[in-house]
Enzyme design. Structure first.
Site, PDB file in Angstrom:
ATOM      1  N   ASP A   1       7.073  -4.666   9.409  1.00 50.07           N
ATOM      2  CA  ASP A   1       8.845  -4.426  10.566  1.00 50.07           C
ATOM      3  C   ASP A   1       8.357  -5.171  11.199  1.00 50.07           C
ATOM      4  O   ASP A   1       9.947  -5.483  12.561  1.00 50.07           O
ATOM      5  CB  ASP A   1       8.252  -3.232  10.972  1.00 50.07           C
ATOM      6  CG  ASP A   1       8.887  -2.360   9.895  1.00 50.07           C
ATOM      7  OD1 ASP A   1       8.510  -3.018   8.400  1.00 50.07           O
ATOM      8  OD2 ASP A   1       8.357  -1.463   9.937  1.00 50.07           O
TER       9      ASP A   1
ATOM     10  N   THR B   1      -1.140   7.671  -0.594  1.00 47.33           N
ATOM     11  CA  THR B   1      -2.691   7.407  -0.619  1.00 47.33           C
ATOM     12  C   THR B   1      -3.172   6.929   0.063  1.00 47.33           C
ATOM     13  O   THR B   1      -4.599   6.852  -0.316  1.00 47.33           O
ATOM     14  CB  THR B   1      -2.438   7.110  -2.054  1.00 47.33           C
ATOM     15  OG1 THR B   1      -1.845   6.024  -2.669  1.00 47.33           O
ATOM     16  CG2 THR B   1      -2.226   7.952  -3.043  1.00 47.33           C
TER      17      THR B   1
ATOM     18  N   ARG C   1       1.049  -0.872  -0.099  1.00 49.27           N
ATOM     19  CA  ARG C   1      -0.053   0.196  -0.296  1.00 49.27           C
ATOM     20  C   ARG C   1       0.925   1.355   0.161  1.00 49.27           C
ATOM     21  O   ARG C   1       1.622   1.457   0.699  1.00 49.27           O
ATOM     22  CB  ARG C   1      -1.078  -0.456   1.378  1.00 49.27           C
ATOM     23  CG  ARG C   1      -0.529   0.536   2.866  1.00 49.27           C
ATOM     24  CD  ARG C   1      -1.635   0.951   3.488  1.00 49.27           C
ATOM     25  NE  ARG C   1      -0.804   1.006   5.116  1.00 49.27           N
ATOM     26  CZ  ARG C   1      -1.584   1.038   6.130  1.00 49.27           C
ATOM     27  NH1 ARG C   1      -2.711   1.580   5.534  1.00 49.27           N
ATOM     28  NH2 ARG C   1      -0.832   1.443   6.940  1.00 49.27           N
TER      29      ARG C   1
HETATM   30  N1  URA Z   1      -0.247  -2.409   8.502  1.00 48.88           N
HETATM   31  C1  URA Z   1       0.357  -2.471   9.756  1.00 48.88           C
HETATM   32  O1  URA Z   1       1.093  -3.543   9.425  1.00 48.88           O
HETATM   33  N2  URA Z   1      -0.447  -2.109  10.622  1.00 48.88           N
HETATM   34  C2  URA Z   1      -1.564  -1.072  11.245  1.00 48.88           C
HETATM   35  O2  URA Z   1      -1.939  -0.437  12.093  1.00 48.88           O
HETATM   36  C3  URA Z   1      -2.079  -0.926  10.065  1.00 48.88           C
HETATM   37  C4  URA Z   1      -1.419  -1.368   8.410  1.00 48.88           C
END
Ligand code: URA
Length: 212
Positions: A206, A107, A103
């Protein structure tokens, strides 16, 4: 669309440890794995089975086995990979397809950068693994992708969900005319201005794999 929020003290216990910012990556991976197995138990409640006769040492017994075609498990890369082993523990004979989606942080729209899926998903039950149902953009695009290939039943397993994402999915998957179920460990409060789930657990990718 059906939304099932798992209501179980073990789920809540593991989720709390997962949220904790002091939880390191190895522990986070183990907890996510265990949590998915618990959610998978709920998510596979309607997995298709066919009757099967076996003989026990005492006599004949009528049971079931998983139907053909086998269910397809689809982790959404990258963070969905951290859910794959926990899912396959319950469905070891399922097939696995991969969808790489990212993503745009500005945007918040999702784009597909990799696919490894059967061309024809007719009559397949699909289990999509996506840890964070935040804006719903990624999951909505993934579900549409699978339905376009013929999938006729979709269950998404999400560790955490936000009401905004669920509402968006409600709007966007209804016209697909395919049953969609979301199984999640918790429905959190909201999204923040960066599209993160609050209180959430931060960036799932992460925390699983480090910041790369
Ligand atoms: N993606 C994530 O890893 N954490 C979020 O809070 C939202 C999207």
């Amino acid at each position: 669309m059906r939304v099932h929020v798992a209501d179980h003290p073990l789920v809540a216990h593991k989720l709390t440890a997962l949220r904790d910012e002091r939880t390191d990556s190895p522990t986070f991976r183990r907890l996510a794995d265990e949590l998915v197995t618990l959610l998978a138990y709920e998510a596979t409640r309607d997995v298709r089975v066919a009757p099967l006769q076996v003989r026990t040492p005492v006599g004949p017994a009528t049971g079931v086995r998983l139907s053909s075609p086998k269910p397809l498990v689809v982790p959404i890369l990258r963070a969905g990979l951290g859910m794959l082993d926990g899912m396959m523990r319950l469905l070891p004979t399922a097939e696995v397809g991969f969808l790489g989606m990212v993503r745009d942080e500005h945007t918040l729209t999702a784009t597909t950068y990799a696919t490894r899926l059967p061309e024809d998903l007719s009559a397949r039950q699909c289990y999509v693994l996506d840890p964070m149902l935040a804006t719903g953009g990624t999951l909505s695009a993934a579900i549409r992708f699978l339905v376009d290939r013929g999938a006729d039943d979709i269950t998404a397993i999400c560790l955490l969900s936000a009401p905004e994402g669920v509402a968006r999915l409600e709007r966007e998957v209804t016209d697909l005319l395919v049953p969609v179920t979301i199984v999640t460990a918790a429905m959190d409060e909201r999204l923040n201005e960066l599209g993160y789930i609050v209180p959430g657990l931060g960036d799932a990718g992460d925390r699983l794999y480090g910041v790369v």
